[in-house]
Scaffold this active site. Structure first.
Site, PDB file in Angstrom:
ATOM      1  N   LYS A  50      37.531  61.160  35.428  1.00  0.00           N
ATOM      2  CA  LYS A  50      37.439  60.472  34.134  1.00  0.00           C
ATOM      3  C   LYS A  50      36.896  61.431  33.076  1.00  0.00           C
ATOM      4  CE  LYS A  50      37.005  55.990  36.312  1.00  0.00           C
ATOM      5  NZ  LYS A  50      36.160  54.893  36.772  1.00  0.00           N
ATOM      6  N   GLN A  94      30.452  52.348  37.070  1.00  0.00           N
ATOM      7  CA  GLN A  94      31.327  52.631  38.206  1.00  0.00           C
ATOM      8  C   GLN A  94      30.980  51.703  39.373  1.00  0.00           C
ATOM      9  OE1 GLN A  94      33.961  54.689  38.167  1.00  0.00           O
ATOM     10  NE2 GLN A  94      34.446  54.235  40.286  1.00  0.00           N
ATOM     11  N   ASP A 117      36.502  49.110  30.769  1.00  0.00           N
ATOM     12  CA  ASP A 117      37.224  48.703  31.984  1.00  0.00           C
ATOM     13  C   ASP A 117      37.946  47.368  31.822  1.00  0.00           C
ATOM     14  OD1 ASP A 117      37.080  50.451  34.216  1.00  0.00           O
ATOM     15  OD2 ASP A 117      34.971  49.953  34.540  1.00  0.00           O
TER      16      ASP A 117
HETATM   17  N1  GUN Z   1      35.783  51.373  41.243  1.00  0.00           N
HETATM   18  C1  GUN Z   1      37.061  51.417  41.676  1.00  0.00           C
HETATM   19  N2  GUN Z   1      37.911  51.270  40.630  1.00  0.00           N
HETATM   20  C2  GUN Z   1      37.143  51.134  39.522  1.00  0.00           C
HETATM   21  C3  GUN Z   1      37.430  50.954  38.138  1.00  0.00           C
HETATM   22  O1  GUN Z   1      38.576  50.893  37.696  1.00  0.00           O
HETATM   23  N3  GUN Z   1      36.353  50.868  37.324  1.00  0.00           N
HETATM   24  C4  GUN Z   1      35.086  50.917  37.778  1.00  0.00           C
HETATM   25  N4  GUN Z   1      34.082  50.805  36.907  1.00  0.00           N
HETATM   26  N5  GUN Z   1      34.779  51.082  39.047  1.00  0.00           N
HETATM   27  C5  GUN Z   1      35.811  51.189  39.914  1.00  0.00           C
END
Ligand code: GUN
Length: 282
Positions: A50, A94, A117
């Site tokens: 990211k 996350q 998200d």
């Molecule tokens: N863990 C697995 N996929 C994601 C996601 O798209 N966003 C977040 N914040 N955590 C994750």
């Protein structure tokens, strides 16, 4: 004859380039903050990806790391700080979180206008009401919709089967496809005769986290297969929830792992960050 590969890499590059252009039109650079709790190796890899993608999209990124023993209140306090900080355009926490921290409480504490998200109930609720253009849509489902559009895959009246009912993928993608006039069935771990459902699907979306679970006998010829899984085999190989080698011989379109949906989740996250910045300005 092999399937057409639904190329998440090319589309994510295109979205990143669009984000960069949009970011340059803003008076100050958009900033995405990522809260990372503990030392889950998969989460660390996602977060690094990211950060790299942010840089390429003209987005500043800030990662805030916490030890796995951190108290829930400290995370909620950090979220209030980020909510109030005008230099932060958007942020994510996350997942997964350690079991002593409530994911739901954490998600509900995020300001919905900074929820990159698209996990907050406000954004999820508006997704249900077919108002995605006004909100920050859940990132993975938004990436899947964008990929289907990119390949001109028509959704109207199509039989879609979603395997998996998570709040972040299965449930929202089912609703977003219903809003686009598909006929959607949601299957999960308690579904009886799963293969009878999956074999009917014109479009099959799989998000269950089980390595190579969907085999060639479970899919219809010429179907469209969207594999959201990302599983590490004991030999280190990264595979999806679909047995790519066998299934790709039978179907019309399929996403690879890696190089498919995962990249689009990140691209959607960047797009949401840019949208949040544009909305703030207007
Ligand atoms: N863990 C697995 N996929 C994601 C996601 O798209 N966003 C977040 N914040 N955590 C994750």
């Amino acid at each position: 004859m092999g399937a057409t590969i639904l190329d998440g890499k090319t589309l994510s590059e295109k979205i990143i380039a669009e984000c960069k252009m949009r970011s340059e039109l803003l008076s100050s650079p958009p900033t995405l903050a990522v809260l990372l709790v503990g030392d889950d190796p998969a989460s660390a890899v996602y977060v690094r990806n990211k950060e790299r993608s942010c840089e390429r999209a003209g987005i500043r990124s800030v990662t805030k790391k916490f030890p796995s023993e951190v108290r829930e209140e400290e995370i909620l306090e950090e979220i209030s700080i980020l909510n109030a900080d005008t230099s932060i355009t958007g942020f994510i926490v996350q997942l997964p979180l350690p079991s002593h921290i409530s994911e739901q409480k954490v998600i509900e504490a995020i300001d919905p206008t900074k929820d990159a998200d698209g996990f907050h109930p406000f954004n999820v609720g508006h997704t249900f009401l077919s108002k995605e253009s006004e909100i920050l849509a859940p990132a993975t489902p938004a990436g899947i919709i964008r990929l289907l559009e990119e390949y001109d895959i028509n959704l109207e009246g199509k039989e879609v089967v979603v395997v998996g009912r998570s709040n972040i993928v299965g449930k929202p993608i089912a609703v977003m496809l219903t809003n686009r006039s598909a006929t959607v069935t949601v299957c999960h771990s308690k579904t009886k005769n799963l293969a009878e459902h999956t074999k009917r699907a014109d479009i099959l979306i799989v998000a269950i986290g089980k390595a190579e679970f969907i085999t060639a006998d479970m899919v219809k010829e010429a179907a469209v297969i969207i594999d959201v899984g990302m599983n590490r085999l004991p030999n280190g190989k990264l595979v999806g929830d679909v047995n790519f080698e066998a299934v790709s011989q039978k179907v019309g379109f399929i996403t690879p792992v890696p190089g498919g949906v995962g990249l689009l989740t990140v691209a959607s996250l960047l797009e949401n960050t840019i949208r949040a910045a544009e909305k703030k300005r207007s």
